[in-house]
Design a protein around this motif. Structure first.
Motif, PDB file in Angstrom:
ATOM      1  N   TYR A   1      -1.248  -0.970 -17.232  1.00  0.00           N
ATOM      2  CA  TYR A   1      -1.821   0.174 -16.524  1.00  0.00           C
ATOM      3  C   TYR A   1      -2.875   0.872 -17.370  1.00  0.00           C
ATOM      4  N   TRP A   2      -3.774   1.556 -16.683  1.00  0.00           N
ATOM      5  CA  TRP A   2      -4.745   2.423 -17.337  1.00  0.00           C
ATOM      6  C   TRP A   2      -5.286   3.409 -16.308  1.00  0.00           C
ATOM      7  N   LEU A   3      -5.757   4.556 -16.804  1.00  0.00           N
ATOM      8  CA  LEU A   3      -6.189   5.645 -15.928  1.00  0.00           C
ATOM      9  C   LEU A   3      -7.420   6.319 -16.511  1.00  0.00           C
ATOM     10  N   ASP A   4      -8.276   6.795 -15.630  1.00  0.00           N
ATOM     11  CA  ASP A   4      -9.435   7.599 -16.010  1.00  0.00           C
ATOM     12  C   ASP A   4      -8.978   8.711 -16.965  1.00  0.00           C
ATOM     13  N   ALA A   5      -9.665   8.852 -18.086  1.00  0.00           N
ATOM     14  CA  ALA A   5      -9.274   9.834 -19.110  1.00  0.00           C
ATOM     15  C   ALA A   5      -9.199  11.250 -18.548  1.00  0.00           C
ATOM     16  N   GLY A   6     -10.081  11.570 -17.598  1.00  0.00           N
ATOM     17  CA  GLY A   6     -10.117  12.916 -17.043  1.00  0.00           C
ATOM     18  C   GLY A   6      -8.919  13.263 -16.174  1.00  0.00           C
ATOM     19  N   LEU A   7      -8.118  12.265 -15.812  1.00  0.00           N
ATOM     20  CA  LEU A   7      -6.954  12.515 -14.959  1.00  0.00           C
ATOM     21  C   LEU A   7      -5.634  12.436 -15.713  1.00  0.00           C
ATOM     22  N   GLN A   8      -5.707  12.147 -16.992  1.00  0.00           N
ATOM     23  CA  GLN A   8      -4.468  12.060 -17.760  1.00  0.00           C
ATOM     24  C   GLN A   8      -3.802  13.422 -17.856  1.00  0.00           C
ATOM     25  N   GLY A   9      -2.486  13.394 -17.940  1.00  0.00           N
ATOM     26  CA  GLY A   9      -1.730  14.633 -18.077  1.00  0.00           C
ATOM     27  C   GLY A   9      -1.316  15.253 -16.759  1.00  0.00           C
ATOM     28  N   GLU A  10      -1.645  14.608 -15.625  1.00  0.00           N
ATOM     29  CA  GLU A  10      -1.295  15.147 -14.312  1.00  0.00           C
ATOM     30  C   GLU A  10      -0.091  14.432 -13.688  1.00  0.00           C
ATOM     31  N   GLY A  11       0.479  13.464 -14.398  1.00  0.00           N
ATOM     32  CA  GLY A  11       1.630  12.734 -13.874  1.00  0.00           C
ATOM     33  C   GLY A  11       1.273  11.618 -12.911  1.00  0.00           C
TER      34      GLY A  11
ATOM     35  N   GLU B   1      -9.449   9.720  -2.955  1.00  0.00           N
ATOM     36  CA  GLU B   1     -10.303   8.668  -2.373  1.00  0.00           C
ATOM     37  C   GLU B   1     -11.259   8.007  -3.362  1.00  0.00           C
ATOM     38  N   ARG B   2     -11.009   8.177  -4.657  1.00  0.00           N
ATOM     39  CA  ARG B   2     -11.839   7.511  -5.674  1.00  0.00           C
ATOM     40  C   ARG B   2     -10.965   6.591  -6.503  1.00  0.00           C
ATOM     41  N   LEU B   3     -11.474   5.412  -6.806  1.00  0.00           N
ATOM     42  CA  LEU B   3     -10.774   4.518  -7.705  1.00  0.00           C
ATOM     43  C   LEU B   3     -10.691   5.191  -9.071  1.00  0.00           C
ATOM     44  N   SER B   4      -9.467   5.354  -9.574  1.00  0.00           N
ATOM     45  CA  SER B   4      -9.256   6.138 -10.790  1.00  0.00           C
ATOM     46  C   SER B   4      -8.498   5.400 -11.879  1.00  0.00           C
ATOM     47  N   GLY B   5      -8.067   4.169 -11.600  1.00  0.00           N
ATOM     48  CA  GLY B   5      -7.339   3.401 -12.592  1.00  0.00           C
ATOM     49  C   GLY B   5      -6.703   2.195 -11.938  1.00  0.00           C
TER      50      GLY B   5
ATOM     51  N   ARG C   1       0.898  -1.141   0.000  1.00  0.00           N
ATOM     52  CA  ARG C   1       0.000   0.000   0.000  1.00  0.00           C
ATOM     53  C   ARG C   1       0.936   1.189   0.000  1.00  0.00           C
ATOM     54  N   HIS C   2       0.910   1.948  -1.053  1.00  0.00           N
ATOM     55  CA  HIS C   2       1.918   2.980  -1.226  1.00  0.00           C
ATOM     56  C   HIS C   2       1.279   4.344  -1.452  1.00  0.00           C
ATOM     57  N   ARG C   3       1.588   5.272  -0.570  1.00  0.00           N
ATOM     58  CA  ARG C   3       1.120   6.642  -0.757  1.00  0.00           C
ATOM     59  C   ARG C   3       2.046   7.318  -1.747  1.00  0.00           C
ATOM     60  N   ILE C   4       1.482   7.857  -2.813  1.00  0.00           N
ATOM     61  CA  ILE C   4       2.257   8.522  -3.861  1.00  0.00           C
ATOM     62  C   ILE C   4       2.414  10.000  -3.553  1.00  0.00           C
ATOM     63  N   ASP C   5       1.333  10.632  -3.139  1.00  0.00           N
ATOM     64  CA  ASP C   5       1.358  12.033  -2.723  1.00  0.00           C
ATOM     65  C   ASP C   5       0.149  12.247  -1.812  1.00  0.00           C
ATOM     66  N   GLN C   6      -0.124  13.470  -1.448  1.00  0.00           N
ATOM     67  CA  GLN C   6      -1.215  13.701  -0.488  1.00  0.00           C
ATOM     68  C   GLN C   6      -2.597  13.330  -1.020  1.00  0.00           C
ATOM     69  N   HIS C   7      -2.724  13.193  -2.339  1.00  0.00           N
ATOM     70  CA  HIS C   7      -4.033  12.888  -2.926  1.00  0.00           C
ATOM     71  C   HIS C   7      -4.127  11.501  -3.556  1.00  0.00           C
ATOM     72  N   THR C   8      -3.012  10.802  -3.679  1.00  0.00           N
ATOM     73  CA  THR C   8      -2.998   9.578  -4.478  1.00  0.00           C
ATOM     74  C   THR C   8      -2.263   8.458  -3.767  1.00  0.00           C
ATOM     75  N   GLU C   9      -2.843   7.245  -3.819  1.00  0.00           N
ATOM     76  CA  GLU C   9      -2.146   6.074  -3.300  1.00  0.00           C
ATOM     77  C   GLU C   9      -2.514   4.842  -4.115  1.00  0.00           C
ATOM     78  N   LEU C  10      -1.652   3.849  -4.032  1.00  0.00           N
ATOM     79  CA  LEU C  10      -1.910   2.544  -4.625  1.00  0.00           C
ATOM     80  C   LEU C  10      -2.367   1.633  -3.513  1.00  0.00           C
TER      81      LEU C  10
END
Length: 194
Positions: A104-114, A82-86, A10-19
């Motif tokens: 891997y895959w990601l919600d289209a609306g979140l692409q481009g944010e790194g 806190e939302r499943l995004s990919g 369980r890995h926190r990536i930043d304050q808003h994102t984790e695996l």
């Protein structure tokens, strides 16, 4: 054979994102995410047409969990705000050769944010530091510029192109194969931190 411990990954990536793990209880959320992104995902991913219902998502999550217990995969949800995004994961860990492939895959609306680059970086660290594997491969259709940007940004080498290697949406596409070894990753990390 080495063992993977999903509950420990369980890995926190930043304050808003984790695996973190996606359980069967999130099958509805996963199914809705796939539905919202169906056309976007379908362009490059074969499995999308076979994932139509919540039961399909539940079956997928059940299979991933079984493969995890058998030390054949590590698959994590990307949770953003806190939302499943990919999803990001290791496909078919090859313990004999100490290698694996990423998907891997990601919600289209979140692409481009790194987000995906950081998620893959976290999983790479897990692969090389915790699982002690030696090689990671990432495959992407040659024309899938966004997906290819991930391994290129992370320092993977283009090992080659498999011509007409995948039948996708009624046509054959060429697949770019990228590779990274543990020694290359550790040398890159030393350069970045030094």
């Amino acid at each position: 054979m080495n063992e993977v411990h999903y509950d420990l990954f369980r890995h926190r990536i930043d304050q808003h994102t984790e695996l973190r793990q996606v359980d069967e209880e999130q099958a509805v959320e996963l199914s809705r995410l796939v539905d919202r992104n169906r056309e976007h995902l379908r362009e490059w991913l074969q499995w999308v047409d076979n994932s139509r219902t919540t039961q399909d998502s539940r079956d997928f999550l059940r299979e991933v969990r079984k493969m995890y217990r058998d030390s054949r995969t590590v698959t994590a949800g990307i949770w953003h705000r806190e939302r499943l995004s990919g999803m990001v994961g290791l496909n078919d860990i090859d313990w004999a050769n100490r290698s694996t492939r990423f998907g891997y895959w990601l919600d289209a609306g979140l692409q481009g944010e790194g987000i995906m680059t950081r998620a893959c970086q976290a999983l790479i660290e897990h692969v090389f530091n915790d699982l002690e594997l030696n090689r990671i491969e990432i495959e992407a259709a040659v024309e899938n510029v966004r997906s290819r940007a991930i391994p290129e940004r992370l320092g993977f080498q283009l090992d080659g192109v498999r011509r007409e290697a995948q039948f996708l949406n009624g046509r054959y596409v060429d697949i770019a194969v990228y590779g990274m070894t543990a020694s290359e990753w550790h040398a890159r990390e030393r350069r970045r931190s030094g």
